[in-house]
Design a protein around this motif. Structure first.
Motif: not given
Length: 350
Positions: A51, A159, A163, A175, A179, A182-183, A227, A300, A303-304, A307
């Motif tokens: 990320a 993604a 993911l 989505f 993502w 976020g990265i 985000w 983050q 959050y990962t 996921i």
């Protein structure tokens, strides 16, 4: 680079080596206890480390598009991050052997062979873009717009492959954007934290007329707000639609300890960093910017985990221990190489 920072770097890198060894030992013990959890935990750890590298690449391309004095302070740290991105992606490729079988066969889109071809194309694109950016971010003018278009398009597909496909029959057009934002935030926060650690003074102008900390804080706050906006918009649309095939993604992540993650993210991914970054005096201080960056990196990371881990067979606490140990190993190795690249960049920069 002064001698004090050099000695400090040497000590930190030794500690990182120790952390990596500890992570490997714990991972071996947990992997022996739950071998079926190795591949899922490895996938989580690799994407968590990937990320900030991909985020650094996104912001390096953004600077190629927009310019700005903020990149003068962050250039060595963004470069160290994006130079690691293609190599980290190569560590993802062994997971192709553990991709669940799909009813589709070659040459259909979701077949394992097609997924392997796309993964190879992702590697080629990452190596090409990072090579064009170079060690010091001195790239031809076309690299910014062309690279940004290609990378964003590629990350949308990536993604979905790695993911979104974790939840069978679930799709969300928003989505990938959540993502990616976020990265990008992870990469920016990591670069700011490294810049502060290397002595960049947030209260002083850095090639401009105002404190560089104000620019860095504003950039971090803008990314944070975007985000939060796209993440909440995705949730609101799915909640309003109330369709089982769409709500399934959130329902899977609202059981057990995972049900506390949304509230935790609301506090540590929005309220606290936003309050810090809203204050001009705090953005001029090392402590204020560093605290906001640490909160965002940690949020983050959570959050990962939210996921990946709720839908993967991590097999109880041993599985979670394996995921944490692999994350420790990956993060310390990433940080060790990251610091080496920053040091090399600072010593050879004109």
């Amino acid at each position: 680079m002064n001698a004090v920072i050099h000695q400090r770097l040497t000590r930190v890198r030794r500690l990182l080596v120790g952390g990596a060894v500890l992570g490997v030992l714990v991972a071996l013990a947990c992997g022996w206890a739950t071998p079926a959890a190795v591949a899922p935990a490895y996938r989580f750890a690799i994407f968590a480390c990937l990320a900030p590298a991909l985020g650094s690449l996104l912001f390096a391309l953004i600077h190629q598009l927009t310019g700005g004095q903020w990149a003068g302070a962050l250039s060595p740290f963004l470069a160290a991050g994006y130079r690691l991105a293609p190599w980290l992606w190569l560590l993802v490729l062994p997971l192709l052997a553990f991709v669940p079988h799909t009813p589709q066969t070659w040459p259909l889109y979701d077949s394992r062979g097609m997924m392997a071809i796309r993964a190879g194309i992702y590697a080629i694109v990452l190596f090409f873009i990072t090579a064009k950016l170079g060690r010091h971010g001195l790239a031809p003018r076309w690299v910014g717009p062309a690279g940004m278009i290609v990378l964003v398009f590629m990350l949308h597909i990536l993604a979905e492959d790695w993911l979104g496909s974790l939840d069978a029959n679930w799709h969300s057009t928003a989505f990938a954007l959540v993502w990616m934002t976020g990265i990008a935030l992870s990469g920016l926060a990591a670069a700011i934290l490294a810049a502060l650690a290397f002595g960049v003074p947030p209260h002083a102008p850095y090639g401009g007329t105002r404190a560089i900390g104000l620019d860095l804080g504003d950039l971090m706050m803008a990314t944070l707000l975007f985000w939060c906006y796209v993440a909440f918009a995705q949730f609101l649309i799915i909640w309003a639609g109330n369709m089982p095939e769409e709500t399934s993604w959130f329902l899977r992540r609202l059981h057990g300890p995972w049900r506390f993650v949304p509230l935790t993210l609301a506090v540590f991914h929005f309220v606290l960093p936003f309050a810090i970054l809203l204050s001009r005096p705090w953005k001029r201080t090392v402590g204020g910017l560093a605290l906001a960056a640490c909160l965002l990196i940690g949020a983050q990371l959570l959050y990962t985990a939210w996921i990946f881990l709720p839908v993967l067979p991590v097999h109880g606490w041993a599985g979670f221990g394996l995921a944490a140990a692999l994350l420790l190993c990956g993060a310390t190795c990433f940080a060790h190489r990251y610091l080496a690249l920053v040091q090399s960049h600072l010593e050879t920069s004109p």
